[in-house]
Design a protein around this motif. Structure first.
Motif, PDB file in Angstrom:
ATOM      1  N   VAL A 178      52.019  24.179  58.935  1.00  0.00           N
ATOM      2  CA  VAL A 178      51.358  23.332  57.939  1.00  0.00           C
ATOM      3  C   VAL A 178      49.883  23.656  57.774  1.00  0.00           C
ATOM      4  N   GLY A 179      49.356  24.492  58.660  1.00  0.00           N
ATOM      5  CA  GLY A 179      47.941  24.844  58.549  1.00  0.00           C
ATOM      6  C   GLY A 179      47.542  25.848  59.607  1.00  0.00           C
ATOM      7  N   GLU A 180      46.418  26.497  59.375  1.00  0.00           N
ATOM      8  CA  GLU A 180      45.919  27.470  60.346  1.00  0.00           C
ATOM      9  C   GLU A 180      44.409  27.583  60.217  1.00  0.00           C
ATOM     10  N   SER A 181      43.772  28.099  61.275  1.00  0.00           N
ATOM     11  CA  SER A 181      42.324  28.255  61.264  1.00  0.00           C
ATOM     12  C   SER A 181      41.921  29.308  62.287  1.00  0.00           C
ATOM     13  N   ALA A 194      42.975  30.052  73.492  1.00  0.00           N
ATOM     14  CA  ALA A 194      42.045  29.559  74.518  1.00  0.00           C
ATOM     15  C   ALA A 194      40.610  29.996  74.259  1.00  0.00           C
ATOM     16  N   ARG A 195      40.414  31.220  73.761  1.00  0.00           N
ATOM     17  CA  ARG A 195      39.055  31.746  73.558  1.00  0.00           C
ATOM     18  C   ARG A 195      38.793  31.974  72.073  1.00  0.00           C
ATOM     19  N   LEU A 196      37.692  31.395  71.590  1.00  0.00           N
ATOM     20  CA  LEU A 196      37.317  31.526  70.185  1.00  0.00           C
ATOM     21  C   LEU A 196      35.822  31.785  70.091  1.00  0.00           C
ATOM     22  N   PRO A 197      35.377  32.418  69.003  1.00  0.00           N
ATOM     23  CA  PRO A 197      33.947  32.723  68.867  1.00  0.00           C
ATOM     24  C   PRO A 197      33.053  31.491  68.914  1.00  0.00           C
ATOM     25  N   ASP A 198      33.551  30.351  68.401  1.00  0.00           N
ATOM     26  CA  ASP A 198      32.708  29.146  68.344  1.00  0.00           C
ATOM     27  C   ASP A 198      33.193  28.042  69.278  1.00  0.00           C
ATOM     28  N   GLY A 199      33.977  28.397  70.271  1.00  0.00           N
ATOM     29  CA  GLY A 199      34.469  27.372  71.186  1.00  0.00           C
ATOM     30  C   GLY A 199      35.748  27.827  71.874  1.00  0.00           C
ATOM     31  N   ASN A 200      36.638  26.890  72.137  1.00  0.00           N
ATOM     32  CA  ASN A 200      37.902  27.247  72.772  1.00  0.00           C
ATOM     33  C   ASN A 200      38.967  26.216  72.471  1.00  0.00           C
ATOM     34  N   GLY A 201      40.207  26.649  72.604  1.00  0.00           N
ATOM     35  CA  GLY A 201      41.333  25.788  72.279  1.00  0.00           C
ATOM     36  C   GLY A 201      41.484  24.588  73.183  1.00  0.00           C
ATOM     37  N   ILE A 202      40.974  24.693  74.411  1.00  0.00           N
ATOM     38  CA  ILE A 202      41.091  23.575  75.348  1.00  0.00           C
ATOM     39  C   ILE A 202      40.225  22.407  74.883  1.00  0.00           C
ATOM     40  N   ASP A 203      39.000  22.688  74.455  1.00  0.00           N
ATOM     41  CA  ASP A 203      38.144  21.632  73.908  1.00  0.00           C
ATOM     42  C   ASP A 203      38.752  21.048  72.634  1.00  0.00           C
ATOM     43  N   VAL A 204      39.326  21.919  71.807  1.00  0.00           N
ATOM     44  CA  VAL A 204      39.969  21.457  70.570  1.00  0.00           C
ATOM     45  C   VAL A 204      41.105  20.504  70.912  1.00  0.00           C
ATOM     46  N   CYS A 205      41.912  20.873  71.902  1.00  0.00           N
ATOM     47  CA  CYS A 205      43.022  20.035  72.337  1.00  0.00           C
ATOM     48  C   CYS A 205      42.517  18.659  72.760  1.00  0.00           C
ATOM     49  N   ARG A 206      41.470  18.646  73.569  1.00  0.00           N
ATOM     50  CA  ARG A 206      40.905  17.373  74.049  1.00  0.00           C
ATOM     51  C   ARG A 206      40.394  16.526  72.888  1.00  0.00           C
ATOM     52  N   ASP A 207      39.658  17.155  71.975  1.00  0.00           N
ATOM     53  CA  ASP A 207      39.071  16.410  70.860  1.00  0.00           C
ATOM     54  C   ASP A 207      40.140  15.883  69.906  1.00  0.00           C
ATOM     55  N   VAL A 208      41.143  16.705  69.637  1.00  0.00           N
ATOM     56  CA  VAL A 208      42.209  16.298  68.718  1.00  0.00           C
ATOM     57  C   VAL A 208      43.028  15.158  69.317  1.00  0.00           C
ATOM     58  N   ARG A 209      43.363  15.270  70.582  1.00  0.00           N
ATOM     59  CA  ARG A 209      44.183  14.234  71.211  1.00  0.00           C
ATOM     60  C   ARG A 209      43.406  12.927  71.398  1.00  0.00           C
ATOM     61  N   ALA A 210      42.090  13.026  71.426  1.00  0.00           N
ATOM     62  CA  ALA A 210      41.278  11.800  71.480  1.00  0.00           C
ATOM     63  C   ALA A 210      41.402  11.034  70.165  1.00  0.00           C
ATOM     64  N   ILE A 211      41.691  11.760  69.090  1.00  0.00           N
ATOM     65  CA  ILE A 211      41.858  11.147  67.772  1.00  0.00           C
ATOM     66  C   ILE A 211      43.310  10.729  67.553  1.00  0.00           C
ATOM     67  N   ALA A 232      39.120  23.556  63.071  1.00  0.00           N
ATOM     68  CA  ALA A 232      40.402  23.059  63.559  1.00  0.00           C
ATOM     69  C   ALA A 232      40.327  21.589  63.965  1.00  0.00           C
ATOM     70  N   VAL A 233      39.234  21.195  64.616  1.00  0.00           N
ATOM     71  CA  VAL A 233      39.076  19.805  65.050  1.00  0.00           C
ATOM     72  C   VAL A 233      39.085  18.859  63.857  1.00  0.00           C
ATOM     73  N   GLN A 234      38.593  19.337  62.721  1.00  0.00           N
ATOM     74  CA  GLN A 234      38.569  18.514  61.514  1.00  0.00           C
ATOM     75  C   GLN A 234      39.931  18.511  60.806  1.00  0.00           C
ATOM     76  N   ARG A 235      40.586  19.678  60.769  1.00  0.00           N
ATOM     77  CA  ARG A 235      41.804  19.809  59.978  1.00  0.00           C
ATOM     78  C   ARG A 235      43.061  19.304  60.686  1.00  0.00           C
ATOM     79  N   ILE A 236      43.158  19.523  61.988  1.00  0.00           N
ATOM     80  CA  ILE A 236      44.401  19.178  62.692  1.00  0.00           C
ATOM     81  C   ILE A 236      44.736  17.686  62.594  1.00  0.00           C
ATOM     82  N   PRO A 237      43.800  16.773  62.896  1.00  0.00           N
ATOM     83  CA  PRO A 237      44.158  15.352  62.784  1.00  0.00           C
ATOM     84  C   PRO A 237      44.553  14.955  61.359  1.00  0.00           C
TER      85      PRO A 237
END
Length: 212
Positions: free
Chosen positions: A30-33, A55-72, A39-44
């Motif tokens: 349904v989406g990609e980034s 896990a590794r991205l130029p502007d962060g990492n998937g683990i932080d994204v996971c935490r932020d998304v699941r907090a929402i 991703a933190v904005q689009r996934i929720p």
């Protein structure tokens, strides 16, 4: 249909994953980034059942994204996909609420199976590893009084400070953004009533050494 979001900074990888998953017939991408921030904005907003996160991205990492998304939205399952087998990253993934931690060497059919299992509410994390993580968290009750005010993440960063690591090195070790580490350091210094990280290093060496 199982709704999936893909986060990987390589477009070729995203296309390959999308084609692979769509070929199963019951998975919809349904989406990609290629950006953690996006991703933190689009996934929720898209509300996928499963988010496959590099896990590794130029502007962060998937683990932080996971935490932020699941907090929402805690109903979104996170699957961390990485090229590196790293105990620290695995620990961070569990703490972030990820449902799975997979190496990119995984076969396509196994990845599709992982998506199905996670979407069904199963965890792909080794129970023995998860148990060790939980024990590590619970052990905080026996720590010196000075450390009890710190979160598990702050305690781990304090340990790295005691090792003499810089914020950048800690960020790489823990799969966090350097700015995030800086914020954690400021927080733990305030909680410990200290002004400089050198003071924290001395305190940590004394307190953590006493625990060993």
């Amino acid at each position: 249909m199982i709704r999936v979001f893909l986060l990987d900074d390589h477009e070729v990888v995203r296309r390959g994953l999308a084609d692979l998953l769509r070929s199963t017939g019951d998975i919809e991408v349904v989406g990609e980034s290629g950006s953690a921030r996006e991703a933190v904005q689009r996934i929720p907003a898209l509300r996928p059942d499963v988010a496959i996160l590099d896990a590794r991205l130029p502007d962060g990492n998937g683990i932080d994204v996971c935490r932020d998304v699941r907090a929402i939205d805690s109903s979104i399952k996170g699957l961390i996909l990485t090229s590196y087998e790293d105990d620290e990253a695995l620990f961070a993934a569990i703490m972030a609420g990820a449902a799975g931690y997979l190496l990119k060497q995984i076969r396509g059919t196994d990845l599709a199976d992982a998506v199905h299992r996670v979407a069904a509410g199963q965890s792909l994390l080794d129970p023995a590893v998860t148990r060790r993580v939980l024990e590590r968290i619970r052990s905080g009750a026996d720590e010196p009084a000075e450390l009890r005010s710190l979160t598990e993440q702050e305690r781990r960063i304090l340990e790295h400070i005691a090792e003499g690591l810089t914020n950048r090195e800690i960020a790489g070790r823990m799969f966090l953004a350097e700015k995030t580490v800086k914020n954690y350091v400021s927080s733990l210094l305030a909680k410990l009533g200290l002004e400089r990280r050198t003071q924290a290093a001395v305190l940590a060496t004394r307190l953590l050494g006493a625990r060993r």
